[in-house]
Design an enzyme around this catalytic site. Sequence first.
Site, PDB file in Angstrom:
ATOM      1  N   ASP A  40      -4.290  -6.122  -7.978  1.00 33.63           N
ATOM      2  CA  ASP A  40      -4.711  -5.544  -6.561  1.00 33.63           C
ATOM      3  C   ASP A  40      -5.086  -4.097  -6.923  1.00 33.63           C
ATOM      4  OD1 ASP A  40      -5.133  -5.524  -3.967  1.00 33.63           O
ATOM      5  OD2 ASP A  40      -3.058  -5.770  -3.405  1.00 33.63           O
ATOM      6  N   HIS A  74       0.760  -1.162   0.026  1.00 30.21           N
ATOM      7  CA  HIS A  74       0.021   0.134   0.007  1.00 30.21           C
ATOM      8  C   HIS A  74       0.777   1.178   0.105  1.00 30.21           C
ATOM      9  CE1 HIS A  74      -2.895  -2.900   1.707  1.00 30.21           C
ATOM     10  NE2 HIS A  74      -4.021  -2.161   0.919  1.00 30.21           N
TER      11      HIS A  74
END
Length: 302
Positions: free
Chosen positions: A221, A150
């Site tokens: 993702d 992230h």
Amino acid sequence: GVQKPKPDGAGGTTDASHTAAVNKGQAQTPLKQVAVTVPSISFTHMDNSSYVARHYSEDLTTEKFISLVGESARTIAADLRGCGFNMDLAPVADVWSNRANTVIGDRAYSDDFDQAAQLVSAAVGGFHEGGVACTLKHFPGHGDTSADSHYGSVYVYKTLDELRGAELVPFRAGIEAGADAVMLGHLIMAGIDEQPALFSHAVVTGLLREELGFDGVVITDGLEMRAMTDHYGSGEIAVAAIQAGVDLLLCPQDLDEAVGALTQAVEDGTITQQRLDESVLRVLRLKLERGIIPTGEKSGAG
């Protein structure tokens, strides 16, 4: 082994019934509008990771835990379907083999590769019994990393042979159990390729499709994560991923840029129409197999 339970609220939802906490009407109305607008290619999906791993004590036998995982996945799927969703971006097939890992942590079913394989297989069956498609993630395995994709680049330094005996074991089991989709992690597999997995033909096509025999839908993702956006533009990501064999792009940071780049790539021959058709057919096949596109309807004509 099986993860120890955490207090209520640890790491997110702690009861399968919470997946239905939103009023069904609130969820169903916008989802129905999406399905009408783009019925042939859209999925209404939820990211509901393997939180069931938090709730059961290590005192349970593997056999009992397998049963509970299947039951939990079935309950989650039924709740999601009741709200109008047709796909879950779960189960997590990563293994919590590195205790310094916080991005996966106790979202994983186990810290043992063989046990995780059994539990992932049970989850796939449960999701299908509950009526939704499911997604193995984060291929080729995010459990033995200390960095969080992230927030930046993540490297995995295992060799391909090491992966075959460890991280790939639960993914292989989930594929054999009939998982509909596989999500690629934003991982650089240094022993295979020096570029992110979703750009790597060796990872997506060579390893996942050819070696593991997976011919379902491959999805990225979230493309707004900094492992991507710190280094690449949305158009560059879209073209490189489709070239590698990816079918679906999840949440590009700039959707218009991604679409424009793909359109240009097809027009100038960088991506062939045949390559696009392969992905469209995989998506349509999944939707047909899971009843998302109705089949066998009788015509109302005379």
